[in-house]
Design a protein around this motif. Structure first.
Motif, PDB file in Angstrom:
ATOM      1  N   GLU A  89       5.422   4.214  -0.872  1.00  9.23           N
ATOM      2  CA  GLU A  89       4.702   3.916  -2.398  1.00  9.23           C
ATOM      3  C   GLU A  89       4.234   5.177  -2.721  1.00  9.23           C
ATOM      4  N   LEU A  92       6.890   5.146  -5.322  1.00  9.44           N
ATOM      5  CA  LEU A  92       6.155   4.286  -6.943  1.00  9.44           C
ATOM      6  C   LEU A  92       5.321   5.106  -7.392  1.00  9.44           C
ATOM      7  N   LEU A  93       4.753   5.322  -6.996  1.00 13.19           N
ATOM      8  CA  LEU A  93       3.016   5.495  -7.911  1.00 13.19           C
ATOM      9  C   LEU A  93       3.785   6.729  -8.664  1.00 13.19           C
ATOM     10  N   ARG A  96       5.319   5.829 -11.607  1.00  9.62           N
ATOM     11  CA  ARG A  96       3.921   5.709 -12.691  1.00  9.62           C
ATOM     12  C   ARG A  96       4.227   6.370 -12.797  1.00  9.62           C
ATOM     13  N   ARG A 106       1.679  -7.697 -16.286  1.00 11.36           N
ATOM     14  CA  ARG A 106       1.628  -8.407 -15.155  1.00 11.36           C
ATOM     15  C   ARG A 106       2.009 -10.156 -15.696  1.00 11.36           C
ATOM     16  N   ARG A 134      -2.890  -4.029 -16.431  1.00 11.25           N
ATOM     17  CA  ARG A 134      -3.773  -3.633 -14.978  1.00 11.25           C
ATOM     18  C   ARG A 134      -3.077  -1.760 -16.008  1.00 11.25           C
ATOM     19  N   TYR A 141      -6.759   4.961  -7.804  1.00  8.28           N
ATOM     20  CA  TYR A 141      -5.248   5.192  -6.836  1.00  8.28           C
ATOM     21  C   TYR A 141      -4.253   7.064  -7.121  1.00  8.28           C
ATOM     22  N   ASP A 249      -4.669  -4.672  -9.169  1.00  4.11           N
ATOM     23  CA  ASP A 249      -3.385  -4.929  -8.389  1.00  4.11           C
ATOM     24  C   ASP A 249      -4.027  -6.474  -7.197  1.00  4.11           C
ATOM     25  N   GLU A 280       9.236  -3.541 -13.344  1.00  4.81           N
ATOM     26  CA  GLU A 280       9.054  -4.297 -11.430  1.00  4.81           C
ATOM     27  C   GLU A 280       8.971  -6.077 -10.850  1.00  4.81           C
TER      28      GLU A 280
HETATM   29  C1  IPM Z   1       1.612  -3.254  -6.384  1.00  2.69           C
HETATM   30  C2  IPM Z   1       2.577  -2.840  -5.585  1.00  2.69           C
HETATM   31  C3  IPM Z   1       1.700  -1.464  -5.257  1.00  2.69           C
HETATM   32  C4  IPM Z   1       0.253  -1.213  -6.079  1.00  2.69           C
HETATM   33  C5  IPM Z   1       2.271  -0.651  -3.868  1.00  2.69           C
HETATM   34  C6  IPM Z   1       3.618  -1.256  -3.740  1.00  2.69           C
HETATM   35  C7  IPM Z   1       1.660   0.797  -4.035  1.00  2.69           C
HETATM   36  O1  IPM Z   1       1.120  -3.703  -4.108  1.00  2.69           O
HETATM   37  O2  IPM Z   1       2.539  -2.920  -7.571  1.00  2.69           O
HETATM   38  O3  IPM Z   1       1.041  -4.375  -7.273  1.00  2.69           O
HETATM   39  O4  IPM Z   1      -0.437  -0.985  -5.182  1.00  2.69           O
HETATM   40  O5  IPM Z   1       0.366  -0.906  -6.531  1.00  2.69           O
END
Ligand code: IPM
Ligand code: MG
Length: 355
Positions: A89, A92-93, A96, A106, A134, A141, A249, A280
């Protein structure tokens, strides 16, 4: 003009569903005048195993050099015991924030054919079409300080910081207002201004931007807990919902379920104009069904459609892909999460047949 698409299949069902999006691109390249070159890199747990980190500097550089990045999913139980910075994770952060992709779109749209798959009654969700915007690169985060501190005596203290600046709030609010113009013009901003200073600032900045530059936007404010309640009470009251990273989220998962399945929902993360977008599926890596060929590829394919619209210069093909998904559903094509029997590849076959 040739466009570059970087695929980051990641973990769990990520590779299976991303492979189906690759087939769609191949097909559009061959038949529809699309000119997209795809490359692929390791990401998440797969990168931890091979490279020791979830996102290598090289992969981030590749992402920044592409026109769009399509991610699969990250995470799994085998990496869940690591410290936060070594988890999938974290990659991913980092992606981003490294891409500056601060606005996460979304859409939660209920396809007519799936209205009965929702946990709510058909009459509440039929025609549902909400767009979440969002905030994605700030808030709790990323806020500092953070960590777990040992206080001695067996006592510990966990800290995270919710923090937003005016400019972080305004730039994402602008995205919501601009997108609302092409819809019904209504934006509902969700925060907790009754208990949080960052929420109060959020409310004030969003309202000030609306008053100064977007007089035609119908802006309302709602506390995030009430928003959660209203989403199950009367979800169709919403058009665009603007909210921060953490509430976004949570609320977007809630809204996803209203549409029938988490396996259907795509997302786009956009930064400043001209920067590559990050696309994604909203669903996670689903380790319980990974490798079985049963995952629903729709969220990945619909994320690809968003990439075609926002980063690859082909909104016409975005519509074509979305229509093909809808047609497949109308014809009864269903994966297991939707109560059907089709596998991942067969579901994509049904969509490709409608292209
Ligand atoms: C999302 C996921 C992510 C988030 C995780 C996987 C880090 O839950 O994309 O909604 O919390 O942003
Ligand atoms: Mg989530």
């Amino acid at each position: 003009m040739t466009k570059q698409l970087l695929l980051l299949p990641g973990d769990g069902i990520g590779p299976e569903v991303t492979a189906q999006s690759r087939r769609i691109v191949d097909r559009l390249n061959a038949d529809a005048g699309l000119d997209v070159v795809m490359s692929e890199a390791r990401f998440g747990g797969a990168a931890i195993d091979a490279d020791g980190v979830p996102l290598t500097p090289k992969t981030l550089a590749q992402a920044l050099a592409a026109d769009a990045v399509l991610m699969g999913a990250v995470g799994g139980p085998q990496w869940a015991k690591q410290s936060y910075d070594k988890r999938p994770e974290a990659g991913l952060l980092k992606l981003r924030s490294g891409m500056g992709a601060f606005a996460n779109l979304r859409p939660a749209r209920c396809f007519a054919a799936l209205a009965d798959a929702s946990s709510l009654k058909r009459e509440l969700v039929e025609g549902l079409d909400i767009l979440f915007v969002r905030e994605l690169t700030g808030g709790v985060y990323f806020g500092e300080p953070r960590g777990i501190e040992d206080l001695g005596n067996g006592e510990r203290r966990g800290v995270n910081t919710q923090v937003y600046t005016s400019s972080e709030i305004r730039r994402v609010a602008r995205v919501a207002f601009d997108l609302a113009k092409g819809r019904t013009g209504r934006v509902c901003s969700a925060e907790k201004s009754n208990v949080m200073e960052s929420g109060l600032l959020w409310r004030e900045e969003v309202q000030a931007l609306r008053d100064a530059e977007y007089p035609h936007i119908d802006l309302s404010h709602m506390l995030a807990d009430n928003t959660a309640m209203q989403l199950v009470k009367n979800p169709r009251q919403f058009d665009v919902i603007l909210t921060d990273n953490l509430f976004g989220d949570i609320l977007s998962d809630e809204a996803a379920m209203l549409t029938g399945s988490l396996g259907m929902l795509p997302s786009a993360a956009l930064g400043e104009a001209g920067k590559p977008g990050l696309y994604e599926p909203i669903h996670g890596s689903a380790p319980d069904i990974a490798g079985q060929g049963v995952a629903n590829p729709c969220a990945s394919i619909l994320s690809l459609a968003m990439a075609l619209r926002y980063s690859l210069g082909r909104p016409d093909l975005a519509e074509r892909v979305e229509a093909a998904v809808e047609a497949a559903l109308d014809n009864g094509a269903r994966t297991g999460d939707l109560g059907g029997k089709l596998g991942t590849t067969a579901m994509a076959d049904a969509i490709i047949a409608g292209l």
